[in-house]
Write an enzyme that holds these catalytic residues in place. Structure first.
Site, mmCIF file in Angstrom:
data_model
loop_
_atom_site.group_PDB
_atom_site.id
_atom_site.type_symbol
_atom_site.label_atom_id
_atom_site.label_comp_id
_atom_site.label_asym_id
_atom_site.label_seq_id
_atom_site.Cartn_x
_atom_site.Cartn_y
_atom_site.Cartn_z
ATOM 1 N N ILE A 95 -30.561 -19.549 37.042
ATOM 2 C CA ILE A 95 -29.210 -19.315 37.546
ATOM 3 C C ILE A 95 -28.631 -18.010 37.054
ATOM 4 O O ILE A 95 -27.521 -17.656 37.421
ATOM 5 C CB ILE A 95 -28.274 -20.476 37.166
ATOM 6 C CG1 ILE A 95 -28.276 -20.706 35.650
ATOM 7 C CG2 ILE A 95 -28.648 -21.750 37.897
ATOM 8 C CD1 ILE A 95 -27.298 -21.778 35.200
ATOM 9 N N GLY A 98 -29.427 -11.751 32.204
ATOM 10 C CA GLY A 98 -28.712 -10.600 31.676
ATOM 11 C C GLY A 98 -29.697 -9.667 31.013
ATOM 12 O O GLY A 98 -30.910 -9.811 31.141
ATOM 13 N N GLY A 99 -29.164 -8.707 30.295
ATOM 14 C CA GLY A 99 -30.037 -7.731 29.683
ATOM 15 C C GLY A 99 -30.950 -8.307 28.630
ATOM 16 O O GLY A 99 -32.035 -7.794 28.398
ATOM 17 N N MET A 100 -30.557 -9.376 27.971
ATOM 18 C CA MET A 100 -31.347 -9.891 26.863
ATOM 19 C C MET A 100 -31.685 -11.360 26.999
ATOM 20 O O MET A 100 -32.292 -11.937 26.106
ATOM 21 C CB MET A 100 -30.604 -9.654 25.543
ATOM 22 C CG MET A 100 -30.341 -8.193 25.257
ATOM 23 S SD MET A 100 -29.660 -7.930 23.627
ATOM 24 C CE MET A 100 -31.113 -8.141 22.623
ATOM 25 N N VAL A 103 -30.892 -17.423 32.055
ATOM 26 C CA VAL A 103 -30.243 -18.727 31.968
ATOM 27 C C VAL A 103 -30.783 -19.599 33.086
ATOM 28 O O VAL A 103 -30.839 -19.177 34.250
ATOM 29 C CB VAL A 103 -28.710 -18.600 32.071
ATOM 30 C CG1 VAL A 103 -28.067 -19.969 31.986
ATOM 31 C CG2 VAL A 103 -28.176 -17.716 30.965
ATOM 32 N N LYS A 120 -30.422 -21.234 27.813
ATOM 33 C CA LYS A 120 -30.509 -19.792 27.611
ATOM 34 C C LYS A 120 -31.832 -19.469 26.916
ATOM 35 O O LYS A 120 -32.138 -20.009 25.848
ATOM 36 C CB LYS A 120 -29.333 -19.319 26.761
ATOM 37 C CG LYS A 120 -29.140 -17.810 26.742
ATOM 38 C CD LYS A 120 -27.787 -17.477 26.116
ATOM 39 C CE LYS A 120 -27.479 -16.011 26.273
ATOM 40 N NZ LYS A 120 -26.132 -15.679 25.746
ATOM 41 N N ASP A 212 -16.717 -9.180 23.777
ATOM 42 C CA ASP A 212 -17.269 -8.793 25.074
ATOM 43 C C ASP A 212 -16.578 -9.556 26.196
ATOM 44 O O ASP A 212 -17.226 -10.108 27.090
ATOM 45 C CB ASP A 212 -18.783 -9.045 25.099
ATOM 46 C CG ASP A 212 -19.469 -8.287 26.247
ATOM 47 O OD1 ASP A 212 -18.890 -7.291 26.724
ATOM 48 O OD2 ASP A 212 -20.563 -8.703 26.665
#
Length: 968
Positions: A95, A98-100, A103, A120, A212
């Site tokens: 779903i 991201g960069g790291m 998920v 995650k 963030d």
């Protein structure tokens, strides 16, 4: 450039990862221009980033939950495909990426909990940086419990070495996309922002700064509920955590999204809660104006730093006028909202709102048509706001009258009121700024900017609190209201850490300060005295605690029109005082407090009032009323975890004990284990050990003495070093462990444990002393030390109040066993049949079976073998019909033994042998192999075997106790 291998990409991944996060935060239509604007060293990653973003054209906003093209698998991501198993979870579908991290929507495969989770997992570049981020996120989320923060359910490492975090699955959209899709008006957008701010304020209260905040980390469900995500780079202001620079920062540069980052964040300066205020201001600006006020260049760090110093902030209304929503929307932003956003986005942290709560309060004032703190105060401004709020009552004629009276007494009165309100507002603002600055100074003392950075980083949260508490009076002498507020804040932190003695010292200072500032009969002084009194009672300093609480009660009677919430708090705290010495009075006070609580908005105090009603009802044996009140309290806490989440473990623990007393053991254990998990999640030591005490008791009552002992051993080890902070709790844990030892057939060990704590028993409230004396008497009866047991019983009986059914019931049961040991079984049987606690209507079949087991044993001891055999047979038949008999195994062993002995005395040897063999088999499972009760059972079985013509079997049975005694 298309990356041909992860090896080629991995060296540059830290820089690419930061850029990728930044790109994914942009709407798709702006990404190409962003790529073209890359300059300096970042320009060489343009083709790689374009390849990674190639399949994003159909997605409205690139965000943390956007999907990227599949990348070549590494060791960390190998096998992460739909249907794969990661730990106890099955991956359903990806779903987000991201960069790291990626998920996945996942579900448990072990059947323990049936709910979807967001799992995650590491993305392409697994290494120290991601490990640091994942561990940080797990630790941070474990300390946060709020309805608008995605909950952490689980964390671990699977068989392939892949770490994972299992969080609540949020089926929602980024907040900006949600607002656009639903075309929300301004007030609806502000309502969503207030949800976000409540979550961020909760995190700040736990010493966590998000760092963030951006739309892609704020999801909104179809029901309009916000969930805050991604605490992976959050800053912990405690326990020696680096507050400016982390391993993650050193590896990949500043971990931030520039368009939402504060100036100090971009400069790499020390961060505090003002950082999140700024980022929230940017999110609010984008939601209300339609777009961000500026976009920072995508050049190198030097260019970024130069740009942030030169940026000019346009008014939100000016930006909105250029957007599709047009001038009407812009006019709605003019004035208050422009001022609120401008204050939140001040370049200097000290010029912004002092806290997220203050920011939220101004938005609420705008929503309610009240003057906002962000605008200069004036009579005209306040009059205009008054008219706007009451335009139905103020017609054209009224406006004219107001104008004509501008120079009259009404205007003068309004001016005086406005000045008074302005002075109050300025005082409140100064107090808020002082509190904010002081707290940040306290928790910034462990940054790397110290003479000895390494020592600073090792500073614990407790040490920081101690230093801060010592500084309050010295550094805030000219802001006494800030002193009072900080004392209250820090005493709550101490209580959360189980440091009640230190909390009490601050409470004494708060009381003295409140009396000096506002008077002895002021609401502030009454509240401070009540808080101090409750803490003293919890620490078992009952005399002084009583004095403080009764003084608060007396002062409250002298104050006309006392706030109902404060009246409620006094009542529920007095109920806490009287629960162990006058339960009826305590229950009356709790009922009065709960009645007020149900009429007030939910708060920590209203939840405490409902909890106290449950506790006092339980104390009096009013189990249905107790269960109803505790369920009501638990439901309110779960709806408002930010108000009373810390109380949930204790509420659930008492609810579980109530369910156990009502004869629903499995439900009780489930509730208690849930309480235990919640207490561990919160990290509150007091709650953890309160729950443990009740869980030990439930295990013991439910024929699970071995489980009780396993838990109790660790709890007693803790109790030995607990100190005065925890009052009577350590000794109560010792008592429950001793009771479990007796049930397990180890009375000598129970007696030794109690003797080691004997000196402390005298300082306990009477009913708590009775419980310990009853357990000690029971152990002495089992060991044949009748005279000492009698002394304990004679000491305990006068201490029992008439309204303590459970305590009195336990004591009378021990006394009946003593009578049997003394050959006075008839008296014991008479007492059993006259015990109101026993003869009350049975709450269920399990309790009935337990009562039958005791009565059958008393009948046998009194010489009524035939009646005993019949009742035991009846009880065993009831046990056989139970859907789950494991909770009455102790009663089943007693019933089988009574039946066997009764049949043996009647000469019915053939029936006696299997009954006694059944009893011995059950006791071997339940008790220590060297238990006196097991030895007596073996002797009876050997006698029955010999009488039935089985000499060999009888010999083997007689030898069993000697073999057991020979064991080490």
């Amino acid at each position: 450039m298309k990356p041909s291998s992860i090896a080629a990409l991995q060296a540059d991944w830290p820089a690419v990862s930061d850029l990728l996060d930044e790109a994914l935060a942009l709407p798709p239509m702006r990404r190409e221009a962003w790529l073209d604007a890359l300059a300096g060293p970042e320009a060489r990653h343009r083709d790689t980033l374009r390849a990674l973003l190639a399949t994003q054209a159909e997605i409205e906003t690139g965000d943390f939950l956007g999907a990227l093209p599949p990348l070549p698998a590494t060791e960390a991501t190998a096998g992460a495909v739909p249907g794969a198993i990661v730990g106890p979870y099955r991956l359903v579908s990806q779903i987000g990426r991201g960069g790291m991290a990626s998920v996945w929507l996942a579900e448990r495969v072990d059947g323990l909990v049936k709910r979807p989770v967001a799992l995650k997992l590491p993305a392409v570049a697994w290494g120290e940086a991601f490990a640091t981020r994942l561990v940080r996120e797990r630790e941070i989320l474990a300390g946060l419990a709020h309805e608008h923060i995605a909950r952490l359910y689980d964390a671990g490492v699977d068989a392939q070495g892949r770490p994972y975090l299992a969080m609540a699955y949020v089926d929602g959209q980024p907040i900006d996309a949600y607002c656009r899709q639903h075309q929300l008006p301004l007030k609806a957008r502000v309502a969503l922002l207030l949800q976000v701010m409540a979550a961020v304020a909760h995190a700040h209260g736990r010493l966590v700064v998000h760092r963030d905040l951006k739309p892609s980390n704020i999801l909104v469900t179809a029901e309009g509920q916000v969930s805050l995500l991604d605490f992976g780079i959050a800053k912990l202001l405690q326990d020696g955590e680096l507050t400016q620079e982390t391993a993650l920062t050193r590896l990949g540069g500043h971990a931030l999204t520039p368009d939402y980052a504060s100036p100090e964040q971009i400069r790499g300066e020390p961060l505090g809660t003002a950082t999140d205020v700024y980022s929230l201001g940017m999110v609010a600006y984008e939601l209300l104006a339609g777009r961000l006020p500026y976009r920072l260049p995508r050049g190198g760090s030097a260019e970024l730093l130069q740009a942030i110093d030169q940026v000019q902030l346009p008014r939100a209304s000016q930006v909105a006028a250029e957007e599709p929503q047009g001038r009407a929307h812009a006019r709605a932003l003019q004035g208050d909202l422009d001022a609120i956003l401008h204050r939140a986005l001040k370049p200097r942290p000290e010029e912004r709102y002092g806290s997220v709560d203050a920011f939220a309060q101004d938005l609420r004032r705008w929503r309610d048509g009240e003057p906002v703190q962000a605008r200069p105060d004036s009579l005209a401004y306040r009059t205009g706001k008054f008219i706007a709020r009451h335009r139905l009552q103020v017609g054209a004629g009224a406006v004219a009258v107001v104008a004509l009276l501008a120079g009259s007494g009404v205007a003068l009165w309004q001016a005086r009121e406005a000045r008074a309100q302005a002075e109050l507002a300025l005082t409140e603002a100064a107090t808020a700024r002082s509190v904010q600055a002081f707290l940040e100074s306290v928790f910034m003392t462990n940054t790397g900017h110290q003479d000895d950075p390494e020592a600073a980083r090792r500073t614990t949260a407790r040490e920081l609190l101690d230093r801060g508490a010592a500084r309050i009076e010295r550094e805030l002498a000219d802001v006494p209201e800030a002193q009072l507020r900080l004392n209250q804040t820090m005493q709550e932190m101490y209580i959360h850490m189980g440091l009640n003695e230190r909390a009490t010292a601050l409470q004494r200072r708060s009381l003295a300060l409140a009396m000096r500032l506002h008077g002895a009969d002021s609401a502030q002084a009454i509240e401070a005295r009540t808080s101090l009194g409750k803490s003293l009672i919890e620490m078992n300093q009952r005399d002084e605690g009583r004095e403080q609480l009764l003084a608060a009660e007396a002062a409250s009677q002298r104050v006309p029109g006392l706030d109902p919430g404060l009246r409620m708090t006094i009542d529920q705290t007095l109920s806490f005082l009287f629960i162990n010495e006058d339960p009826v009075r305590a229950a009356d006070l709790a009922a009065r407090a709960a009645q007020v609580a149900r009429q007030l908005p939910p708060s920590q105090d209203t939840l405490n009032a409902l909890q106290m009603l449950g506790e006092t009802s339980f104390k009096l044996g009013r189990l249905p009323e107790a269960e109803a009140a505790l369920r009501e309290a638990a439901a309110q806490i779960e709806r408002h975890p930010d108000l009373g989440g810390g109380a949930l473990p204790v509420v659930l623990a008492t609810l579980g004990t109530t369910q156990a007393k009502r004869g629903r053991p499995q439900e009780a254990l489930d509730t208690l284990q849930r309480a235990q998990a919640q207490a561990r999640h919160l990290g509150d030591p007091y709650s953890q050990h309160i729950v443990a005490q009740k869980l030990i008791s439930a295990h013991t009552e439910n024929s699970q003495a071995a489980e009780a002992l396993a838990l109790g051993t660790a709890e007693v080890a803790w109790a030995r070093g607990a100190g005065a902070d925890f009052g009577a709790l350590p000794l109560l844990l010792v008592g429950h462990q001793a009771r479990a030892l007796v049930a397990h057939g180890e009375p000598a060990a129970a007696l030794a444990l109690l003797q080691a704590w004997q000196a402390q028993v005298g300082g306990l409230p009477p009913d708590l002393q009775v419980g310990l004396l009853a357990v000690r008497a029971d152990a002495r009866v089992a060991l044949g030390r009748a005279a000492e047991a009698r002394a304990d019983l004679e000491r305990a009986l006068p201490l029992v109040g008439e309204h303590a059914p459970f305590v009195m019931g336990e004591l009378r049961q021990v006394r009946r066993r003593w009578w049997v040991a003394q050959g006075q079984a008839a008296q014991a049987l008479q007492d059993f049949r006259g015990d109101a606690f026993v003869t009350a209507p049975s709450p269920g079949p399990l309790v009935t079976v337990r009562r039958q087991a005791e009565e059958a044993g008393l009948l046998l001891a009194a010489g009524h073998a035939s009646l005993a055999a019949d009742l035991a047979a009846q009880g065993l038949a009831a046990v056989a019909g139970l859907p789950d008999r494991r909770f009455v195994r102790q009663a089943e062993a007693d019933l089988a033994e009574v039946r066997g002995l009764a049949l043996l005395r009647q000469g019915q040897v053939a029936g006696a042998v299997p009954a006694l063999a059944q009893a011995v088999a059950l006791r071997r499972d339940l008790q220590d192999p060297r238990s006196p009760a097991l030895a007596r059972g073996l002797a009876a079985l050997a006698e029955a075997q010999a009488a039935s013509g089985q000499p060999a079997a009888a010999g083997a049975t007689r030898a069993a106790p000697q073999r057991l005694q020979a064991r080490p």
